[in-house]
Design an enzyme around this catalytic site. Structure first.
Site, PDB file in Angstrom:
ATOM      1  N   GLN A  32       0.835  -1.215   0.000  1.00 34.10           N
ATOM      2  CA  GLN A  32       0.000   0.000   0.000  1.00 34.10           C
ATOM      3  C   GLN A  32       0.867   1.261   0.000  1.00 34.10           C
ATOM      4  OE1 GLN A  32      -3.579   1.281   2.748  1.00 34.10           O
ATOM      5  NE2 GLN A  32      -1.706   1.737   3.850  1.00 34.10           N
ATOM      6  N   ASP A  33       1.715   1.390   1.009  1.00 36.33           N
ATOM      7  CA  ASP A  33       2.478   2.634   1.166  1.00 36.33           C
ATOM      8  C   ASP A  33       3.524   2.791   0.070  1.00 36.33           C
ATOM      9  OD1 ASP A  33       1.013   2.837   3.465  1.00 36.33           O
ATOM     10  OD2 ASP A  33       2.730   2.919   4.833  1.00 36.33           O
ATOM     11  N   LEU A  60      10.022   0.117   3.867  1.00 37.20           N
ATOM     12  CA  LEU A  60       8.589  -0.118   4.085  1.00 37.20           C
ATOM     13  C   LEU A  60       8.262  -1.610   4.065  1.00 37.20           C
ATOM     14  CD1 LEU A  60       7.044   2.687   1.848  1.00 37.20           C
ATOM     15  CD2 LEU A  60       8.165   2.841   4.062  1.00 37.20           C
ATOM     16  N   SER A  81       3.604  -7.347   7.697  1.00 44.82           N
ATOM     17  CA  SER A  81       2.983  -6.173   8.317  1.00 44.82           C
ATOM     18  C   SER A  81       1.654  -6.471   9.003  1.00 44.82           C
ATOM     19  CB  SER A  81       2.760  -5.091   7.249  1.00 44.82           C
ATOM     20  OG  SER A  81       1.743  -5.510   6.363  1.00 44.82           O
ATOM     21  N   SER A 114       5.816   1.685  13.949  1.00 44.07           N
ATOM     22  CA  SER A 114       4.362   1.507  14.066  1.00 44.07           C
ATOM     23  C   SER A 114       3.830   1.863  15.446  1.00 44.07           C
ATOM     24  CB  SER A 114       4.048   0.042  13.771  1.00 44.07           C
ATOM     25  OG  SER A 114       2.730  -0.270  14.162  1.00 44.07           O
ATOM     26  N   GLU A 138       1.780   0.175  16.821  1.00 42.94           N
ATOM     27  CA  GLU A 138       1.645  -1.100  17.544  1.00 42.94           C
ATOM     28  C   GLU A 138       2.743  -1.237  18.603  1.00 42.94           C
ATOM     29  OE1 GLU A 138      -0.724  -3.676  17.268  1.00 42.94           O
ATOM     30  OE2 GLU A 138      -1.847  -2.225  16.091  1.00 42.94           O
ATOM     31  N   TYR A 148       4.478  -8.901  16.035  1.00 37.86           N
ATOM     32  CA  TYR A 148       4.713  -7.789  15.104  1.00 37.86           C
ATOM     33  C   TYR A 148       5.191  -6.556  15.864  1.00 37.86           C
ATOM     34  CZ  TYR A 148       3.497  -3.817  12.056  1.00 37.86           C
ATOM     35  OH  TYR A 148       3.520  -2.646  11.339  1.00 37.86           O
ATOM     36  N   ARG A 186      -5.350  -0.880   0.608  1.00 38.56           N
ATOM     37  CA  ARG A 186      -5.056  -1.629   1.826  1.00 38.56           C
ATOM     38  C   ARG A 186      -5.294  -3.119   1.587  1.00 38.56           C
ATOM     39  NH1 ARG A 186      -2.174  -1.809   6.554  1.00 38.56           N
ATOM     40  NH2 ARG A 186      -3.356  -0.984   8.338  1.00 38.56           N
ATOM     41  N   ARG A 209      -8.855   2.610  17.064  1.00 42.13           N
ATOM     42  CA  ARG A 209      -7.648   2.962  16.335  1.00 42.13           C
ATOM     43  C   ARG A 209      -7.720   4.421  15.894  1.00 42.13           C
ATOM     44  NH1 ARG A 209      -6.363  -1.039  18.217  1.00 42.13           N
ATOM     45  NH2 ARG A 209      -5.283  -2.862  17.390  1.00 42.13           N
ATOM     46  N   ARG A 266      -7.646 -11.817  18.628  1.00 38.46           N
ATOM     47  CA  ARG A 266      -6.204 -12.032  18.849  1.00 38.46           C
ATOM     48  C   ARG A 266      -5.914 -12.493  20.261  1.00 38.46           C
ATOM     49  NH1 ARG A 266      -4.695  -6.815  15.175  1.00 38.46           N
ATOM     50  NH2 ARG A 266      -5.332  -7.870  13.272  1.00 38.46           N
TER      51      ARG A 266
HETATM   52  P1  NDP Z   1       1.944  -3.873   3.063  1.00 36.81           P
HETATM   53  O1  NDP Z   1       1.692  -5.139   3.791  1.00 36.81           O
HETATM   54  O2  NDP Z   1       0.920  -3.375   2.105  1.00 36.81           O
HETATM   55  O3  NDP Z   1       3.316  -4.024   2.248  1.00 36.81           O
HETATM   56  C1  NDP Z   1       4.386  -4.738   2.767  1.00 36.81           C
HETATM   57  C2  NDP Z   1       5.467  -4.814   1.720  1.00 36.81           C
HETATM   58  O4  NDP Z   1       6.577  -5.567   2.270  1.00 36.81           O
HETATM   59  C3  NDP Z   1       5.060  -5.530   0.430  1.00 36.81           C
HETATM   60  O5  NDP Z   1       5.585  -4.820  -0.663  1.00 36.81           O
HETATM   61  C4  NDP Z   1       5.769  -6.875   0.552  1.00 36.81           C
HETATM   62  O6  NDP Z   1       6.090  -7.455  -0.670  1.00 36.81           O
HETATM   63  C5  NDP Z   1       7.041  -6.454   1.263  1.00 36.81           C
HETATM   64  N1  NDP Z   1       7.742  -7.572   1.871  1.00 36.81           N
HETATM   65  C6  NDP Z   1       7.270  -8.476   2.749  1.00 36.81           C
HETATM   66  N2  NDP Z   1       8.222  -9.372   3.061  1.00 36.81           N
HETATM   67  C7  NDP Z   1       9.330  -9.027   2.358  1.00 36.81           C
HETATM   68  C8  NDP Z   1      10.634  -9.559   2.261  1.00 36.81           C
HETATM   69  N3  NDP Z   1      11.000 -10.656   2.923  1.00 36.81           N
HETATM   70  N4  NDP Z   1      11.527  -8.943   1.455  1.00 36.81           N
HETATM   71  C9  NDP Z   1      11.163  -7.850   0.753  1.00 36.81           C
HETATM   72  N5  NDP Z   1       9.940  -7.301   0.776  1.00 36.81           N
HETATM   73  C10 NDP Z   1       9.036  -7.892   1.591  1.00 36.81           C
HETATM   74  O7  NDP Z   1       2.274  -2.760   4.168  1.00 36.81           O
HETATM   75  P2  NDP Z   1       1.935  -1.186   4.180  1.00 36.81           P
HETATM   76  O8  NDP Z   1       2.263  -0.624   2.854  1.00 36.81           O
HETATM   77  O9  NDP Z   1       0.598  -0.983   4.763  1.00 36.81           O
HETATM   78  O10 NDP Z   1       2.954  -0.657   5.271  1.00 36.81           O
HETATM   79  C11 NDP Z   1       4.275  -0.240   4.917  1.00 36.81           C
HETATM   80  C12 NDP Z   1       5.166  -0.315   6.134  1.00 36.81           C
HETATM   81  O11 NDP Z   1       4.653   0.544   7.146  1.00 36.81           O
HETATM   82  C13 NDP Z   1       5.253  -1.700   6.770  1.00 36.81           C
HETATM   83  O12 NDP Z   1       6.551  -1.859   7.278  1.00 36.81           O
HETATM   84  C14 NDP Z   1       4.262  -1.640   7.902  1.00 36.81           C
HETATM   85  O13 NDP Z   1       4.595  -2.556   8.923  1.00 36.81           O
HETATM   86  C15 NDP Z   1       4.450  -0.197   8.335  1.00 36.81           C
HETATM   87  N6  NDP Z   1       3.309   0.391   8.998  1.00 36.81           N
HETATM   88  C16 NDP Z   1       2.112   0.395   8.351  1.00 36.81           C
HETATM   89  C17 NDP Z   1       1.022   0.947   8.955  1.00 36.81           C
HETATM   90  C18 NDP Z   1      -0.301   0.973   8.264  1.00 36.81           C
HETATM   91  O14 NDP Z   1      -1.289   1.297   8.927  1.00 36.81           O
HETATM   92  N7  NDP Z   1      -0.374   0.693   6.970  1.00 36.81           N
HETATM   93  C19 NDP Z   1       1.111   1.549  10.307  1.00 36.81           C
HETATM   94  C20 NDP Z   1       2.451   1.537  10.846  1.00 36.81           C
HETATM   95  C21 NDP Z   1       3.495   0.979  10.217  1.00 36.81           C
HETATM   96  P3  NDP Z   1       5.140  -8.541  -1.427  1.00 36.81           P
HETATM   97  O15 NDP Z   1       4.184  -7.727  -2.238  1.00 36.81           O
HETATM   98  O16 NDP Z   1       6.107  -9.307  -2.216  1.00 36.81           O
HETATM   99  O17 NDP Z   1       4.446  -9.327  -0.364  1.00 36.81           O
HETATM  100  P1  GDP Z   2      -3.658  -3.451  13.368  1.00 35.63           P
HETATM  101  O1  GDP Z   2      -4.029  -2.286  14.210  1.00 35.63           O
HETATM  102  O2  GDP Z   2      -2.362  -3.297  12.656  1.00 35.63           O
HETATM  103  O3  GDP Z   2      -3.730  -4.747  14.084  1.00 35.63           O
HETATM  104  O4  GDP Z   2      -4.726  -3.448  12.171  1.00 35.63           O
HETATM  105  P2  GDP Z   2      -5.970  -4.422  11.844  1.00 35.63           P
HETATM  106  O5  GDP Z   2      -6.761  -3.715  10.804  1.00 35.63           O
HETATM  107  O6  GDP Z   2      -5.512  -5.802  11.500  1.00 35.63           O
HETATM  108  O7  GDP Z   2      -6.782  -4.502  13.211  1.00 35.63           O
HETATM  109  C1  GDP Z   2      -7.309  -3.348  13.833  1.00 35.63           C
HETATM  110  C2  GDP Z   2      -8.204  -3.772  14.993  1.00 35.63           C
HETATM  111  O8  GDP Z   2      -9.387  -4.398  14.461  1.00 35.63           O
HETATM  112  C3  GDP Z   2      -7.561  -4.800  15.937  1.00 35.63           C
HETATM  113  O9  GDP Z   2      -7.883  -4.473  17.267  1.00 35.63           O
HETATM  114  C4  GDP Z   2      -8.244  -6.095  15.556  1.00 35.63           C
HETATM  115  O10 GDP Z   2      -8.324  -7.051  16.613  1.00 35.63           O
HETATM  116  C5  GDP Z   2      -9.633  -5.565  15.209  1.00 35.63           C
HETATM  117  N1  GDP Z   2     -10.422  -6.519  14.422  1.00 35.63           N
HETATM  118  C6  GDP Z   2     -11.674  -6.965  14.730  1.00 35.63           C
HETATM  119  N2  GDP Z   2     -12.066  -7.872  13.836  1.00 35.63           N
HETATM  120  C7  GDP Z   2     -11.057  -8.026  12.954  1.00 35.63           C
HETATM  121  C8  GDP Z   2     -10.910  -8.829  11.790  1.00 35.63           C
HETATM  122  O11 GDP Z   2     -11.779  -9.603  11.401  1.00 35.63           O
HETATM  123  N3  GDP Z   2      -9.734  -8.696  11.108  1.00 35.63           N
HETATM  124  C9  GDP Z   2      -8.749  -7.829  11.513  1.00 35.63           C
HETATM  125  N4  GDP Z   2      -7.630  -7.714  10.794  1.00 35.63           N
HETATM  126  N5  GDP Z   2      -8.867  -7.071  12.630  1.00 35.63           N
HETATM  127  C10 GDP Z   2     -10.007  -7.164  13.325  1.00 35.63           C
END
Ligand code: NDP
Ligand code: GDP
Length: 332
Positions: free
Chosen positions: A17-18, A83, A87, A128, A130, A152, A187, A220, A282
């Site tokens: 996504q990002d 990034l 995740s 994060s 988290e 995580y 997402r 959240r 969870r």
């Molecule tokens: P995504 O899950 O959408 O993307 C994760 C990326 O990591 C994908 O491109 C994936 O590639 C790549 N990846 C996973 N494993 C590996 C590996 N072994 N080697 C190389 N690349 C790998 O995450 P987001 O875009 O949502 O988030 C970006 C970053 O920000 C992450 O680090 C996440 O933990 C962090 N973050 C995100 C938040 C959010 O709300 N979105 C909040 C806080 C932090 P592939 O497509 O091949 O699977």
């Molecule tokens: P997180 O904050 O990175 O864990 O993002 P998520 O979107 O996975 O979860 C946000 C919150 O939604 C957490 O407290 C989860 O436990 C809650 N949640 C409730 N039901 C669900 C579900 O069916 N799937 C996911 N992913 N989260 C859920």
């Protein structure tokens, strides 16, 4: 036409996504953009399909030190955005070791590759909210102690400190963005927001009857992803490195998100369309997150603009569009 900065950026996680939003924004600023991409049995470039003729893809995996060193040496980046991660919190409970390997040690591997191959590059770590887990104060800011509640979260704490440590030990320009949840039409479908908006769109179109969720109670601080990738760039272009919270400052429950999503499609009796399923709960959850992004505002001029109702609208409308025009009607 973008002004050319002459700068090269390397983005890990470019297919996510990002990564995809950041790549778009850096291209618009005139950067030469390189994305690290790992080998998968089925290619996964949907988020960047519209950029493939404008970015360079470089083979590499956060599990493989040599591939990272080769990538860094080949690209000679001015900015590196880490990034990539496993995740998803839910999967981190069932795959804790791979989560640690990718999300924690992977960041260290990349820092080491940058230290040895491009030590002047500016390094961004996607940290994060988290990490705050069982929150020690509210709202959470850059000084709030960490108390992670998942493998995580634990892995992200390691990566956070590795980034700080490389800054302090080697004088590297290495910064953390401590990012609260940010969502979008890109997402992943396993996250609760997208699961809800996709589910609501399916119910509206008669393709599904219910959404099964683990809980409605957790809260959240949800923002809109492109604003958070803009923050990443601001962080790496500040005069000095540092760590910054990115958040809206508002907290909402999963239930509020669900209600707004159903309201968007005109369904008021949303309770009959939602069931609780312990499979999605969870072992330990983070009950309440709310960020304080004043430092990012004061030092970088950044604020999160999109509020929850607008975010829900963007996501629901896009899911309706995707389902209405595409044959993809299976569950994610
Ligand atoms: P995504 O899950 O959408 O993307 C994760 C990326 O990591 C994908 O491109 C994936 O590639 C790549 N990846 C996973 N494993 C590996 C590996 N072994 N080697 C190389 N690349 C790998 O995450 P987001 O875009 O949502 O988030 C970006 C970053 O920000 C992450 O680090 C996440 O933990 C962090 N973050 C995100 C938040 C959010 O709300 N979105 C909040 C806080 C932090 P592939 O497509 O091949 O699977
Ligand atoms: P997180 O904050 O990175 O864990 O993002 P998520 O979107 O996975 O979860 C946000 C919150 O939604 C957490 O407290 C989860 O436990 C809650 N949640 C409730 N039901 C669900 C579900 O069916 N799937 C996911 N992913 N989260 C859920």
């Amino acid at each position: 036409m973008a002004d050319s900065t002459g700068k090269r950026a390397l983005i890990t996680g470019v297919t996510g996504q990002d990564g995809s939003f950041l790549a778009e924004q850096l291209l618009a600023k005139g950067y030469e953009v390189y994305g690290l991409i790992r080998r998968l049995s089925t290619p996964n470039t949907r988020n960047i399909s519209h950029l493939l003729d404008r970015i360079h893809l470089v083979d590499g995996d956060l599990l493989d030190q040599a591939s990272l060193q080769t990538a860094v040496q080949a690209v000679e980046p001015d900015e590196v955005y880490n990034l990539a991660a496993q995740s998803f919190v839910g999967v981190s409970f069932t795959q804790p070791v791979v989560t640690a390997e990718v999300t924690a040690v992977g960041a260290l591997r990349l820092l080491e590759a940058v230290r040895t191959g491009a030590e002047d590059a500016h390094f961004f770590q996607a940290s994060s909210s988290e990490m705050f887990g069982k929150v020690q104060e509210s709202p959470q800011n850059e000084d709030t102690p960490f108390y992670p509640r998942s493998p995580y979260g634990v892995a992200k704490v390691y990566a956070y400190w590795a980034c700080v440590n490389y800054r302090e030990s080697y004088g590297m320009y290495a910064s953390n963005g401590v990012l609260f949840n940010h969502e979008s039409e890109r997402r992943g479908h396993e996250f609760v927001t997208r699961k809800i908006t996709d589910g609501v769109a399916r119910i509206k179109l008669g393709l599904a009857k219910k959404i099964a969720l683990g809980t409605l109670e957790t809260r959240r601080d949800w923002g809109y992803a492109p604003e958070y990738t803009d923050l990443m760039w601001r962080i790496l272009n500040a005069p000095t490195p540092g760590d910054y919270v990115g958040a809206t400052g508002e907290t909402h429950s999963v239930e509020e998100f669900v209600r707004l999503a159903f309201e968007r499609v005109g369904i008021t009796d949303w309770k009959s369309c939602v069931e609780l399923d312990p499979r999605f709960a969870r072992p330990a959850d983070v009950d309440h997150l709310c960020g304080d992004a004043r430092r990012a505002n004061e030092k970088l001029g950044w604020t999160a603009k999109t509020r929850l109702p607008e975010l829900v609208r963007i996501m629901v409308d896009r899911d309706l569009e995707l389902l209405g025009t595409s044959p993809r009607t299976h569950s994610n």
